[in-house]
Write a protein that holds these residues in place. Structure first.
Motif, PDB file in Angstrom:
ATOM      1  N   LYS A  74       0.825  -1.216   0.000  1.00  0.00           N
ATOM      2  CA  LYS A  74       0.000   0.000   0.000  1.00  0.00           C
ATOM      3  C   LYS A  74       0.853   1.257   0.000  1.00  0.00           C
ATOM      4  CE  LYS A  74      -4.013  -1.998   2.256  1.00  0.00           C
ATOM      5  NZ  LYS A  74      -4.858  -1.993   3.442  1.00  0.00           N
ATOM      6  N   ASP A  75       1.942   1.233   0.751  1.00  0.00           N
ATOM      7  CA  ASP A  75       2.849   2.388   0.784  1.00  0.00           C
ATOM      8  C   ASP A  75       3.441   2.642  -0.599  1.00  0.00           C
ATOM      9  OD1 ASP A  75       2.726   2.751   3.693  1.00  0.00           O
ATOM     10  OD2 ASP A  75       3.904   0.897   3.784  1.00  0.00           O
ATOM     11  N   SER A  77       2.127   1.707  -3.482  1.00  0.00           N
ATOM     12  CA  SER A  77       1.035   2.192  -4.353  1.00  0.00           C
ATOM     13  C   SER A  77       0.838   3.689  -4.199  1.00  0.00           C
ATOM     14  CB  SER A  77      -0.287   1.502  -4.007  1.00  0.00           C
ATOM     15  OG  SER A  77      -0.287   0.169  -4.397  1.00  0.00           O
ATOM     16  N   ARG A  78       0.800   4.141  -2.941  1.00  0.00           N
ATOM     17  CA  ARG A  78       0.608   5.574  -2.686  1.00  0.00           C
ATOM     18  C   ARG A  78       1.766   6.392  -3.229  1.00  0.00           C
ATOM     19  NH1 ARG A  78      -1.940   3.849   2.186  1.00  0.00           N
ATOM     20  NH2 ARG A  78       0.052   3.758   3.240  1.00  0.00           N
ATOM     21  N   THR A  84      -3.508  -0.803  -6.855  1.00  0.00           N
ATOM     22  CA  THR A  84      -2.985  -1.956  -6.123  1.00  0.00           C
ATOM     23  C   THR A  84      -2.686  -3.103  -7.081  1.00  0.00           C
ATOM     24  OG1 THR A  84      -5.239  -2.640  -5.610  1.00  0.00           O
ATOM     25  CG2 THR A  84      -4.084  -1.356  -3.931  1.00  0.00           C
TER      26      THR A  84
END
Length: 165
Positions: A74-75, A77-78, A84
């Motif tokens: 997730k980190d 992706s951000r 995702t």
């Protein structure tokens, strides 16, 4: 082929006058630097067989590891501003290539942690080490006053570009 500084100081965007001589020269030099950096990034991508996003991901994961931070998909992706699904494909590709590993998060049993492999660190250092040392040598050759002026200028340029978001 890298862009070279126009000897007259004039450029497409900037008209030369006695008042703009220094500023136009600085902007032309900055443009030449950016072109040289873009060419270096293309050479790096080609030599490592990766795309720009792959290199950004590896750099992000390596910086996090060096800072003692744990990051997950997730980190990533951000940071990369990708979905995702795209992040999963990217991690799969980089894991298959021997650059990243997934492992259980050290404090959260439900999460995964992404870490760089020793191979990734070695290949990045072999590919970019000499160039980074040359850049550091050039920066360290500056006087403290010159470094402060250049730093202030680059920070102002960054703010000018970010203000246009």
């Amino acid at each position: 082929m890298p862009e070279t500084v126009n000897p007259t100081g004039a450029g497409y965007w900037y008209r030369q006058s006695l008042e703009t001589v220094g500023g136009v020269d600085v902007l032309n030099s900055l443009r030449a630097y950016r072109a040289a950096e873009a060419a270096m990034r293309r050479r790096t991508r080609d030599s490592m067989g990766m795309n720009e996003t792959d290199l950004l991901a590896i750099r992000y994961v390596m910086r996090a590891r060096q800072a003692g931070q744990s990051i997950g998909p997730k980190d990533l992706s951000r940071f990369l501003k990708i979905s995702t699904a795209s992040t999963t494909a990217l991690i799969d590709r980089l894991q298959k290539g021997g650059y990243l590993l997934r492992r259980p998060h050290p404090t959260d049993r439900r999460a995964l942690e992404i870490i760089p492999t020793d191979n990734a660190d070695r290949e990045v250092r072999e590919t970019l080490g000499t160039m980074h040392q040359k850049m550091l040598d050039a920066a360290e050759a500056l006087t403290s006053e010159e470094a402060a002026t250049i730093t202030r200028f680059l920070q102002q340029m960054t703010r000018a570009l970010e203000a246009d978001r």
